[in-house]
Design a protein around this motif. Structure first.
Motif, PDB file in Angstrom:
ATOM      1  N   LEU A   1      52.648  -7.815   4.818  1.00  0.00           N
ATOM      2  CA  LEU A   1      51.552  -7.542   5.227  1.00  0.00           C
ATOM      3  C   LEU A   1      50.374  -8.153   4.896  1.00  0.00           C
ATOM      4  CD1 LEU A   1      52.223  -3.753   5.852  1.00  0.00           C
ATOM      5  CD2 LEU A   1      52.406  -5.425   7.516  1.00  0.00           C
ATOM      6  N   ASP A   2      49.922  -9.360   5.475  1.00  0.00           N
ATOM      7  CA  ASP A   2      48.785 -10.050   5.245  1.00  0.00           C
ATOM      8  C   ASP A   2      47.718  -9.556   5.855  1.00  0.00           C
ATOM      9  OD1 ASP A   2      49.878 -12.079   3.712  1.00  0.00           O
ATOM     10  OD2 ASP A   2      49.865 -13.368   5.436  1.00  0.00           O
TER      11      ASP A   2
ATOM     12  N   LEU B   1      46.203  -5.860   7.143  1.00  0.00           N
ATOM     13  CA  LEU B   1      46.411  -4.540   6.805  1.00  0.00           C
ATOM     14  C   LEU B   1      45.940  -3.632   8.237  1.00  0.00           C
ATOM     15  CD1 LEU B   1      45.745  -4.053   3.111  1.00  0.00           C
ATOM     16  CD2 LEU B   1      47.916  -4.473   4.086  1.00  0.00           C
ATOM     17  N   THR B   2      45.208  -4.175   9.068  1.00  0.00           N
ATOM     18  CA  THR B   2      44.811  -3.478  10.043  1.00  0.00           C
ATOM     19  C   THR B   2      45.434  -2.469  10.902  1.00  0.00           C
ATOM     20  OG1 THR B   2      44.598  -5.193  11.509  1.00  0.00           O
ATOM     21  CG2 THR B   2      42.617  -4.769  10.049  1.00  0.00           C
ATOM     22  N   GLN B   3      46.948  -3.073  10.926  1.00  0.00           N
ATOM     23  CA  GLN B   3      47.768  -2.327  11.782  1.00  0.00           C
ATOM     24  C   GLN B   3      48.863  -1.294  10.782  1.00  0.00           C
ATOM     25  OE1 GLN B   3      48.201  -2.214  14.873  1.00  0.00           O
ATOM     26  NE2 GLN B   3      46.267  -3.545  14.699  1.00  0.00           N
ATOM     27  N   ALA B   4      48.612  -1.438   9.566  1.00  0.00           N
ATOM     28  CA  ALA B   4      49.181  -0.182   8.518  1.00  0.00           C
ATOM     29  C   ALA B   4      48.265   1.103   8.663  1.00  0.00           C
ATOM     30  CB  ALA B   4      48.943  -1.165   7.224  1.00  0.00           C
ATOM     31  N   PRO B   5      49.361   2.047   8.840  1.00  0.00           N
ATOM     32  CA  PRO B   5      48.537   3.316   8.798  1.00  0.00           C
ATOM     33  C   PRO B   5      48.704   3.901   7.225  1.00  0.00           C
ATOM     34  CG  PRO B   5      50.855   3.438   9.776  1.00  0.00           C
ATOM     35  CD  PRO B   5      50.537   1.931   9.673  1.00  0.00           C
ATOM     36  N   PRO B   6      47.911   5.019   7.133  1.00  0.00           N
ATOM     37  CA  PRO B   6      47.661   5.563   6.026  1.00  0.00           C
ATOM     38  C   PRO B   6      48.970   5.617   5.053  1.00  0.00           C
ATOM     39  CG  PRO B   6      46.201   6.562   7.407  1.00  0.00           C
ATOM     40  CD  PRO B   6      47.144   5.570   8.312  1.00  0.00           C
ATOM     41  N   PRO B   7      50.109   6.283   5.634  1.00  0.00           N
ATOM     42  CA  PRO B   7      51.336   6.341   4.832  1.00  0.00           C
ATOM     43  C   PRO B   7      51.598   4.798   4.295  1.00  0.00           C
ATOM     44  CG  PRO B   7      51.516   7.580   6.824  1.00  0.00           C
ATOM     45  CD  PRO B   7      50.345   6.836   6.839  1.00  0.00           C
ATOM     46  N   VAL B   8      51.473   4.037   5.090  1.00  0.00           N
ATOM     47  CA  VAL B   8      52.118   2.582   4.498  1.00  0.00           C
ATOM     48  C   VAL B   8      50.975   2.124   3.456  1.00  0.00           C
ATOM     49  CG1 VAL B   8      52.208   0.076   5.502  1.00  0.00           C
ATOM     50  CG2 VAL B   8      52.957   2.080   6.860  1.00  0.00           C
ATOM     51  N   LEU B   9      49.602   2.339   3.670  1.00  0.00           N
ATOM     52  CA  LEU B   9      48.760   1.900   2.848  1.00  0.00           C
ATOM     53  C   LEU B   9      49.021   2.651   1.514  1.00  0.00           C
ATOM     54  CD1 LEU B   9      45.628   1.852   4.880  1.00  0.00           C
ATOM     55  CD2 LEU B   9      46.907   0.007   4.147  1.00  0.00           C
ATOM     56  N   ALA B  10      49.333   3.721   1.542  1.00  0.00           N
ATOM     57  CA  ALA B  10      49.678   4.681   0.378  1.00  0.00           C
ATOM     58  C   ALA B  10      50.997   4.098  -0.555  1.00  0.00           C
ATOM     59  CB  ALA B  10      49.752   6.082   0.655  1.00  0.00           C
ATOM     60  N   ILE B  11      52.023   3.898   0.260  1.00  0.00           N
ATOM     61  CA  ILE B  11      52.905   3.006  -0.591  1.00  0.00           C
ATOM     62  C   ILE B  11      52.564   2.004  -1.249  1.00  0.00           C
ATOM     63  CG2 ILE B  11      54.631   4.628   0.530  1.00  0.00           C
ATOM     64  CD1 ILE B  11      55.857   2.066   1.499  1.00  0.00           C
TER      65      ILE B  11
ATOM     66  N   VAL C   1      53.100  -1.350 -10.951  1.00  0.00           N
ATOM     67  CA  VAL C   1      53.078  -2.526 -11.736  1.00  0.00           C
ATOM     68  C   VAL C   1      51.771  -3.154 -12.118  1.00  0.00           C
ATOM     69  CG1 VAL C   1      55.365  -3.247 -10.621  1.00  0.00           C
ATOM     70  CG2 VAL C   1      53.187  -3.855  -9.511  1.00  0.00           C
ATOM     71  N   GLN C   2      50.689  -2.096 -12.155  1.00  0.00           N
ATOM     72  CA  GLN C   2      49.386  -2.389 -12.471  1.00  0.00           C
ATOM     73  C   GLN C   2      48.794  -3.655 -11.819  1.00  0.00           C
ATOM     74  OE1 GLN C   2      49.733  -2.492 -16.625  1.00  0.00           O
ATOM     75  NE2 GLN C   2      49.600  -0.333 -16.938  1.00  0.00           N
ATOM     76  N   ASP C   3      49.323  -3.814 -10.496  1.00  0.00           N
ATOM     77  CA  ASP C   3      48.778  -4.909  -9.759  1.00  0.00           C
ATOM     78  C   ASP C   3      47.555  -4.301  -8.745  1.00  0.00           C
ATOM     79  OD1 ASP C   3      48.136  -6.788  -7.821  1.00  0.00           O
ATOM     80  OD2 ASP C   3      50.006  -6.841  -6.791  1.00  0.00           O
ATOM     81  N   TYR C   4      46.349  -4.813  -9.188  1.00  0.00           N
ATOM     82  CA  TYR C   4      45.255  -4.341  -8.529  1.00  0.00           C
ATOM     83  C   TYR C   4      44.376  -4.984  -7.535  1.00  0.00           C
ATOM     84  CZ  TYR C   4      45.576  -1.139 -12.656  1.00  0.00           C
ATOM     85  OH  TYR C   4      46.084  -0.530 -13.708  1.00  0.00           O
ATOM     86  N   SER C   5      45.266  -6.259  -7.341  1.00  0.00           N
ATOM     87  CA  SER C   5      44.753  -7.201  -6.355  1.00  0.00           C
ATOM     88  C   SER C   5      44.310  -6.867  -5.033  1.00  0.00           C
ATOM     89  CB  SER C   5      45.771  -8.272  -6.216  1.00  0.00           C
ATOM     90  OG  SER C   5      46.828  -7.815  -5.705  1.00  0.00           O
ATOM     91  N   ARG C   6      44.768  -5.698  -4.496  1.00  0.00           N
ATOM     92  CA  ARG C   6      44.452  -5.204  -3.074  1.00  0.00           C
ATOM     93  C   ARG C   6      43.691  -3.731  -2.912  1.00  0.00           C
ATOM     94  NH1 ARG C   6      49.348  -7.038   0.961  1.00  0.00           N
ATOM     95  NH2 ARG C   6      47.629  -7.479   2.511  1.00  0.00           N
TER      96      ARG C   6
END
Lengths: 164, 1046
Positions: B812-813, B815-825, B833-838
């Motif tokens: 997902l480049d 994220l506007t079509q990603a609903p909250p549960p998707v964003l949460a995972i 993995v301590q990836d804070y890039s997004r």
């Protein structure tokens, strides 16, 4: 059927016979067009089916029209035949706005505009146009046509409401 | 028109034009030498020669000389002379003098010709602009006055009894003969009436005279703006005038009166009549039509206004018509036809001449006017020629009519006609004010309703590239802003700011008003873009740079609201109060009071908040915020404990407020809030039937407008509580599939969360069914958003959420079509993995689109941790605070731990110690949170140099909490313990700690165990491994005196 539709399209313009012949390929000569229409002819509510050849013939004929109002009306009909309703409306709008004293053409232009407004999804504009035609032409056939078309708009809107 | 009327009237009295040339001067001395009757004789002589000017001195001298003579005969003669003078002066167009003599006549007896006198007086008064006197005269005339004698009237003059002076050198016989000649000359000449005789009774007015009188009366009333009184006389003219143009003129004037009286429907009826008269070819009527049309337009009487504009003929049509009329008059008069010739004279002015139609030069044309050798021109022809000259000298008005009809089409709703007319004007006069106005109006129509946004962009930008001064560029940007608003292109609105800032400064008030509006709209765009700080600055700019502007009230209110959005609750509260004080009848008063209540609520001043919401409820029961205020007060009641005295039941009061909120809701949103808050309240008390009732009633009332997904969530919860698990699951699955394609449908996300909780409690068979149903739906859907939701659900059920998170992070480049549960995972897997890039982007997306979603917690956690790791402690603390505000302190233990770690990092050991100790007192946090808190208490003491205390906390972490978080905190505890023992110089204990760590099956496979292996060396490690394989149990313990962990 196509020929009939073409006749309907140009019945108010006096081009019908010539255009029809052109479409059949029987007349190559460009004849000056009669620019004096008869009484206001009811504008057909169903867009006519016209072949490309017929449209080409109409476009050729329009070159012989001198009256700018008449030319705009014919041009609108050509656009309509091509299915370019918005361009047709724009031609008619120029006629109405800039040649409003040309009594030969302005009323039929407005009647056709009302119909096209409905076709392009602007029923409010269709209604206003019809109402103003009725008001400006009280007691005439045009007013009666406008009144009937207002009824049609009402029915269309009612159906639209029901669908919703 | 007046001139025509006058000529009609006077021509009824005069036969021919005045000869003029015979006006011989006569001295007072000469007049004094003439007898009184001689004066009358001389005057009559002049009059009979139609030398009216010549007669005047004799008539006036007669009046002067005989003024004191009260003999009936002389009194009668004086009256006759007055009437004569009135007529003569009227004819020579000295209307004041005419009015004077006619007034004297009408005020004196005997009056043998009152009708004629009043009629002439009415005309003279009108022409001399004495309109009230005109009304008086015309009204008297129309009352059909009868002749009045002197009280004692004598008979005819006996010439034999006249004195020598009276006889003026004539004999009595001569005098009688002269009188006979005068009498025989007839009634239609001025000379006919110098007589003291009692004339025959006056005939009734002819219809033409009545038309004239009524027209004069109506016109006088119009001049006096007595519109009501003008109506009847105009109607008389309309009904009785024979000439079409006069009738039309009267209709036009009547329309004006009716318009002035705002009797628009009556005016409409006459407008239609006017359309069919020749008056439409009168330029004055055309000018009056423009005025009436303009008035009708301003009154939004568009149909009538359009008819009037349509009736305004082009000048060429008017000229053609009038020329035809003129040539017909010329034909009747025996004059040749003429054409219009226009030329430019030496002064550069356009001259208009009427050339001979068949003539070959202008000299000949002029000769046609001079009428040398031709019959005289009738006065009507001269009047018409003047009228045509006036017409040709007028500035072109046709384009003005097109412009105004363009505006009319725009207002009345004929968009393409509007664009055609306005574009024409804009192209004809691109640099004039009117042309630029036309462009702007056209743009506005292209925006709404035509939605030709690209065309608007193109035309507006083309104009703005060339113009930056004055009103038009500001209006064009206004049109562009409106266009972008319609398209919700808020960022593009902001892109217009440099253009606005680049406008040439001005002091023009109108221009500044538009400029102010543009800055105001900029700030509104900032609000929509959720950039409240910028919006606040924008409203400040409006308030500071445009004081007392039309937007001052709005800007003040929205500035306060920005403060609210920025959580500056006290500032917001103060500003709302200031607003209410400044605008005591302001349009935002109710909203300001309601938002003040929200501020008080957020400031935890609950009692004051309740008072404020109550004030809104009592004061503005019809305002849109009424329902919201009811809901908010309901929330306050619902959160309140029952008073000890039991005087009221808060939940009952809450229910009552929610019900009122639902009943008064203006928008589905308002009802939904109250309904679901009430459902939450019922759930706590297990009042399932009531939940079902309120939710079903809501669904029934709002139908398709209802939030069906959220309603299903509550219905499902109720069914679950009633043990109807299958029904609940089916309803959930169905709702997810039906509404899951809408990324903003938070009710679906609530169901997903609920379904995951429920799933864990289902049997294997039931779980299988659910998974199969979800798989089937996933296979069938082509909707991206629904697909994402289904994948998340399945991954959570299968325990593969982190893998899916990592996969989606690549997929997902956008994220506007990603609903909250998707964003949460995505956040959860990134956290692992301590990836804070997004982290920042995802949290921003939540805050813009899904604020209030329970799934935002993952984004807060990720972002808060990132800020902590990058040592942005204040920002991290804000995130912590937000999370605790949103979900409650208990709901977000990670926030509690992070807060303690921030204190620790900032060396605020006291706060950190206090916080972690407090954490261990919260029973709901038993488990991993306890493990973490215990570990960090060790860190606090270690940082404080209290190594024994620190050791104790660390040891407790690996003794008590090794079973949590995969042993992570136990492992960390081991290592930290060893570190403390080293500080204490207890080397054997340190090594034993490492040995114990390797014997501990909860931690010895974790990466941290490698530290112990390294320290202990390969041989020891091998021994320990052997012992573990052989099943040896270790009894290694390290005991230190430590009070802290006790």
């Amino acid at each position: 059927m196509k020929r009939v539709c073409l006749l309907i399209l140009f019945s108010v313009a006096g081009l019908s016979v010539v255009a029809g012949e052109e479409a059949e390929g029987t007349s190559a000569e460009v004849t000056p067009v009669e620019e004096t229409p008869a009484e206001v002819t009811p504008v057909e509510e169903t867009p006519a089916e016209v072949t490309p050849a017929e449209i080409q013939a109409m476009e050729k004929k329009i070159l012989t029209v001198n009256d700018p109002a008449a030319r705009l009306f014919y041009q609108a009909n050509i656009y309509r035949a091509k299915g370019e309703m918005e361009k047709a409306l724009q031609s008619l709008a120029k006629l109405t706005a800039l040649h409003s004293h040309n009594e030969r053409w302005v009323t039929r232009s407005e009647l056709l505009s009302a119909m096209l407004y409905l076709e392009v999804g602007l029923p409010d504009a269709a209604e206003v146009t019809s109402r103003q035609v009725e008001f400006l032409n009280k007691g005439t056939d045009a007013a009666e046509q406008a009144r009937r078309f207002l009824e049609t708009i009402g029915q269309v809107e009612k159906q639209s409401e029901e669908v919703k | 028109m007046r001139r025509n009327i006058r000529s009609i009237v006077v021509s009824g009295v005069l036969c021919m034009l005045c000869a003029g040339a015979g006006a011989q001067s006569v001295s007072d001395e000469e007049l004094a030498d003439i007898s009184a009757s001689g004066l009358l004789y001389q005057a009559s002589d002049y009059l009979s020669q139609e030398n009216y000017l010549g007669a005047i001195p004799y008539l006036k001298h007669y009046l002067d000389r005989m003024g004191d003579n009260e003999e009936d005969r002389v009194v009668a003669l004086r009256q006759s002379v007055r009437l004569k003078l009135g007529k003569v002066y009227a004819y020579i167009n000295d209307q004041f003098a005419a009015a004077e003599y006619l007034t004297q006549y009408t005020q004196t007896l005997p009056r043998y010709k009152p009708r004629e006198a009043w009629k002439l007086l009415a005309l003279a008064c009108y022409e001399s602009e004495q309109f009230e006197a005109c009304v008086h005269a015309a009204t008297n005339a129309l009352s059909n006055p009868l002749p009045k004698e002197l009280p004692t009237q004598e008979g005819k003059v006996d010439y034999n009894e006249l004195s020598k002076d009276d006889m003026g050198g004539f004999s009595a016989r001569q005098m009688e003969r002269m009188q006979k000649e005068v009498d025989e000359a007839g009634e239609d000449t001025i000379s006919a009436t110098i007589s003291e005789d009692t004339p025959d009774p006056e005939p009734d007015y002819t219809v033409e005279e009545l038309v004239f009188l009524n027209m004069t009366l109506a016109e006088a009333y119009t001049k006096l703006e007595n519109w009501e009184a003008s109506i009847e006389p105009y109607k008389f003219v309309i009904e009785n005038a024979i000439a079409s143009d006069r009738k039309g003129y009267a209709i036009m004037q009547l329309v004006n009166s009716l318009v002035a009286l705002e009797r628009f429907d009556d005016a409409n009826d006459f407008i239609v009549k006017l359309y069919y008269t020749d008056a439409r070819y009168d330029i004055r009527v055309n000018m009056a039509l423009m005025n009436a049309a303009s008035t009708m337009f301003s009154q939004e009487k568009y149909d009538s206004s359009l008819m009037l504009y349509r009736m305004i003929l082009p000048r060429s049509d008017l000229v053609t018509y009038q020329m035809e009329k003129m040539n017909e008059m010329r034909r009747v008069a025996g004059l040749p036809r003429v054409d219009i010739e226009m030329s430019t004279n030496d002064m550069g002015r356009v001259q208009t001449m009427f050339g001979d139609r068949y003539g070959d030069n202008m000299a000949q044309a002029d000769s046609a006017f001079a009428t040398v050798g031709l019959p005289d021109k009738p006065p009507e022809l001269n009047a018409l020629e003047d009228s045509i000259r006036t017409l040709l000298s007028l500035a072109p008005y046709e384009e003005d009519v097109i412009y105004r009809t363009g505006l009319l089409y725009a207002r009345s709703g004929r968009p393409w006609e509007a664009v055609a007319a306005l574009d024409y004007i804009a192209s004809r006069e691109p640099d004039s004010g009117k042309g630029q106005d036309a462009l702007v109006e056209s743009l506005m129509v292209l925006v709404d309703p035509l939605k030709k946004y690209e065309l608007v962009d193109e035309r507006a930008m083309q104009f703005l590239n060339a113009h930056s001064a004055g009103l038009a560029p500001r209006r064009v940007v206004y049109a562009l802003t409106s266009s972008y608003q319609k398209q919700e292109r808020w960022k593009d609105i902001k892109n217009l700011l440099p253009l606005i800032e680049g406008f040439v400064p001005t002091d023009d008030e109108v221009v500044l008003q538009y400029e102010c509006e543009l800055y105001y709209m900029q700030a509104v765009a900032d609000i929509v873009l959720l950039d409240y700080e910028k919006a606040k600055t924008g409203f400040e700019y409006v308030l500071n740079e445009y004081p007392d502007s039309h937007q001052e009230e709005n800007a003040t209110y929205w500035h306060a609201t920005c403060q609210l959005f920025l959580k500056n609750y006290q500032d917001a509260l103060d500003e709302y109060s200031a607003y209410a004080a400044a605008w005591t009848n302001g349009s935002w008063l109710a909203s300001a009071a309601f938002h003040s209540g929200l501020c008080l609520f957020s400031l935890e001043k609950y009692d004051e908040a309740k008072v404020r919401f109550t004030e809104v409820i009592n004061t503005w029961p019809d305002d849109t915020v009424y329902s919201d205020a009811c809901s908010m007060r309901g929330d306050l009641w619902a959160a309140e404990d029952q008073p000890e005295d039991g005087s009221y039941e808060p939940l009952d009061l809450a229910k009552k407020d929610y019900e009122e909120a639902i009943a008064s809701a203006r928008q589905p949103r308002q009802a939904a809030y109250a309904v679901f808050q009430m459902a939450t309240m019922f759930e706590l008390e297990e009042r399932y039937e009531e939940t079902l009732n309120v939710v079903n009633a809501y669904l029934e009332r709002y139908g398709e407008e209802a939030d069906v997904a959220k309603a299903t969530f509550w219905i499902g919860k109720t069914k679950l509580a009633q043990g109807l698990t299958d029904e609940a699951v089916d309803a959930y699955l169905e709702t997810i599939v039906e509404f899951g394609g809408d990324v903003l449908q938070d009710g679906v996300d609530m169901i997903i969360s609920e379904l995951l909780t429920l799933y864990a409690k289902l049997s294997d068979e039931e779980q299988g069914k659910v998974e199969a149903a979800l798989q089937a739906a996933l296979r069938e859907t082509e909707d991206v958003t629904l697909g994402l939701r289904l994948r998340v659900l399945l991954a959570e059920m299968n325990g593969t959420a982190n893998e899916l998170g990592r996969q989606l992070n690549v997929e997902l480049d956008d994220l506007t079509q990603a609903p909250p549960p998707v964003l949460a995972i995505l956040c959860d897997s990134a956290f692992e993995v301590q990836d804070y890039s997004r982290a920042a982007d995802i949290l921003n997306l939540f805050q813009i689109r899904y604020e209030g979603s329970e799934f935002m917690e993952a984004a807060l956690k990720l972002r808060g941790t990132e800020l902590f790791e990058t040592q942005q402690y204040d920002a991290a603390m804000t995130i912590v605070q937000d999370a605790q505000d949103l979900y409650g302190q208990i709901g977000v233990p990670w926030a509690q731990i992070l807060k303690g770690r921030i204190f620790l990092a900032q060396a605020d050991l006291e706060s950190a110690r206090e916080l972690f100790r407090t954490t261990l007192a919260v029973s709901q946090w038993r488990g991993v949170t306890f493990a973490e808190a215990t570990y960090y208490l060790g860190r606090v003491e270690e940082e404080a140099g209290n190594f024994r205390d620190a050791f104790a906390w660390y040891q407790r972490a690996y003794f008590q909490y090794k079973g949590f978080a995969g042993g992570y905190w136990a492992a960390e505890g081991y290592l930290a313990s060893a570190r403390c023992l080293k500080e204490l110089g207890l080397e054997i204990d340190r090594l034993n700690t490492y040995r114990a760590m390797l014997f501990d099956k909860y931690v010895n496979k974790l990466p941290q165990a490698d530290v112990a292996r390294t320290v202990l060396g390969a041989e020891v490690v091998r021994e320990i491994s052997t012992m573990i394989v052989e099943g040896v149990q270790t009894n290694i313990t390290v005991k230190l005196t430590a009070e802290a962990a006790e």
